[in-house]
Write an enzyme that holds these catalytic residues in place. Structure first.
Site, PDB file in Angstrom:
ATOM      1  CG  HIS A   1      -3.430  33.866 -15.016  1.00 29.39           C
ATOM      2  ND1 HIS A   1      -4.732  33.906 -14.727  1.00 29.39           N
ATOM      3  CD2 HIS A   1      -3.403  34.152 -16.362  1.00 29.39           C
ATOM      4  CE1 HIS A   1      -5.552  34.144 -15.642  1.00 29.39           C
ATOM      5  NE2 HIS A   1      -4.812  34.253 -16.638  1.00 29.39           N
TER       6      HIS A   1
ATOM      7  CG  ASP B   1      -3.588   5.401  -3.111  1.00 28.35           C
ATOM      8  OD1 ASP B   1      -4.062   5.178  -4.229  1.00 28.35           O
ATOM      9  OD2 ASP B   1      -4.413   5.649  -2.197  1.00 28.35           O
TER      10      ASP B   1
ATOM     11  CB  THR C   1     -11.144  10.203  -4.658  1.00 30.59           C
ATOM     12  OG1 THR C   1     -10.273  10.641  -3.928  1.00 30.59           O
ATOM     13  CG2 THR C   1     -12.276   9.272  -4.279  1.00 30.59           C
TER      14      THR C   1
ATOM     15  CB  CYS D   1      -5.125   8.272  -4.483  1.00 32.00           C
ATOM     16  SG  CYS D   1      -6.137   9.705  -4.159  1.00 32.00           S
TER      17      CYS D   1
HETATM   18  C1  RB5 Z   1      -7.432   4.371  -0.421  1.00 30.09           C
HETATM   19  O1  RB5 Z   1      -8.646   3.377  -0.102  1.00 30.09           O
HETATM   20  C2  RB5 Z   1      -8.403   5.645  -0.906  1.00 30.09           C
HETATM   21  O2  RB5 Z   1      -8.946   6.368   0.334  1.00 30.09           O
HETATM   22  C3  RB5 Z   1      -7.258   6.426  -1.623  1.00 30.09           C
HETATM   23  O3  RB5 Z   1      -6.936   6.070  -2.822  1.00 30.09           O
HETATM   24  C4  RB5 Z   1      -7.737   8.053  -2.048  1.00 30.09           C
HETATM   25  O4  RB5 Z   1      -9.070   7.735  -2.731  1.00 30.09           O
HETATM   26  C5  RB5 Z   1      -7.991   8.963  -0.955  1.00 30.09           C
HETATM   27  O5  RB5 Z   1      -8.327  10.128  -1.194  1.00 30.09           O
END
Ligand code: RB5
Length: 148
Positions: free
Chosen positions: A135, A10, A69, A67
């Protein structure tokens, strides 16, 4: 032909994703870039789904998601029973997610991980084999965990 690795991100992860694409090229892989490619806001579930479809149709066996985080896109990707997405912060996790969990997608937080650490983790992820045996039983249970 070199192995294809699919990547999606993203707006919080696309810069890291683009750096990882260049890294993959230097390592001899063929990156398949599923976007996004601008700071314009997109929804991480949509990006996770794009990558999941590519794995499902076997256009790529392994993938990378980013993304902000790494959390949201991991949650989204792991809704697909054939995806085992591991949010990774260090070399130990990168090795164990392959050896024990047979992770087929590595996930990074573009706003949380250093670029060099991500490069190292990606390389380890790609070169490490699943250990199977006990596993394999556990990983098989993951596939069917929500059934019955
Ligand atoms: C986008 O602002 C942010 O929420 C997304 O990149 C991610 O960190 C979501 O878990």
């Amino acid at each position: 032909m070199s192995k294809t690795i699919a990547l999606a991100a993203d707006h919080g992860g696309y810069e890291l994703k683009n750096l990882l694409i260049e890294k993959l090229k230097t390592l001899g892989y063929t990156p398949l870039d599923l976007g996004t490619n601008s700071p314009e806001s997109v929804d991480y579930p949509d990006m996770a789904k794009k990558l999941a479809k590519v794995i499902e149709t076997k256009q790529a066996e392994q993938g990378v998601l980013c993304c902000g985080t790494g959390i949201g896109i991991s949650i989204a990707a792991n809704r697909f029973p054939f995806i085992r997405a591991a949010l990774i912060h260090d070399a130990f996790g990168a090795r164990l997610c392959r050896e024990h969990n047979n992770a087929n997608v590595i996930v990074f937080g573009g706003r949380t991980i250093g670029t060099e650490v991500a490069y190292e983790c990606l390389e380890i992820f790609l070169k490490t084999q699943f250990l199977g045996e006990r596993h394999a039983r556990r990983v098989e249970k993951l596939t069917h965990i929500a059934e019955g």
